[in-house]
Design a protein around this motif. Structure first.
Motif, mmCIF file in Angstrom:
data_model
loop_
_atom_site.group_PDB
_atom_site.id
_atom_site.type_symbol
_atom_site.label_atom_id
_atom_site.label_comp_id
_atom_site.label_asym_id
_atom_site.label_seq_id
_atom_site.Cartn_x
_atom_site.Cartn_y
_atom_site.Cartn_z
ATOM 1 N N GLY A 10 0.818 -1.217 0.000
ATOM 2 C CA GLY A 10 0.000 0.000 0.000
ATOM 3 C C GLY A 10 0.850 1.264 0.000
ATOM 4 N N LEU A 26 0.971 9.304 -5.829
ATOM 5 C CA LEU A 26 1.281 10.701 -5.553
ATOM 6 C C LEU A 26 2.283 11.254 -6.566
ATOM 7 C CD1 LEU A 26 1.504 10.713 -1.661
ATOM 8 C CD2 LEU A 26 -0.225 11.818 -3.083
ATOM 9 N N VAL A 47 0.642 4.012 -2.957
ATOM 10 C CA VAL A 47 0.296 5.406 -2.642
ATOM 11 C C VAL A 47 1.423 6.345 -3.071
ATOM 12 C CG1 VAL A 47 -0.104 7.026 -0.741
ATOM 13 C CG2 VAL A 47 -1.332 4.854 -0.814
#
Length: 82
Positions: A70, A78, A74
């Protein structure tokens, strides 16, 4: 009066067991494998015969993998968004 025929093995400390566990080795002998697969705990130690039934991992191994994956996803999302 000593009832044992052979020499007694020294007691394993909590720190030794923890370090052996982090190394994925048997907490008692430090030589056998702790895992049979990627996230599957072995049924017992192949060296000393310690039964791993007392170790209840639950969802622990899966949570570490989910958190690691995760974080990577992420971070990549981003970077793409920025």
């Amino acid at each position: 009066m000593n009832d044992t025929a052979g020499p007694s093995e020294p007691e394993t400390t909590v720190l030794q067991s923890a370090m052996r566990g982090l190394a994925c080795k048997c907490p008692r002998c430090g030589q056998g494998k702790l895992y049979a697969g990627f996230l599957t705990l072995a049924p017992s130690c192949d060296r000393c015969g310690l039964d791993y039934a007392f170790i209840d991992t639950g969802d622990g191994p899966a949570i570490f993998i989910i958190m690691l994956a995760g974080g990577i996803v992420v971070a990549c999302a981003l970077i793409v968004e920025v």
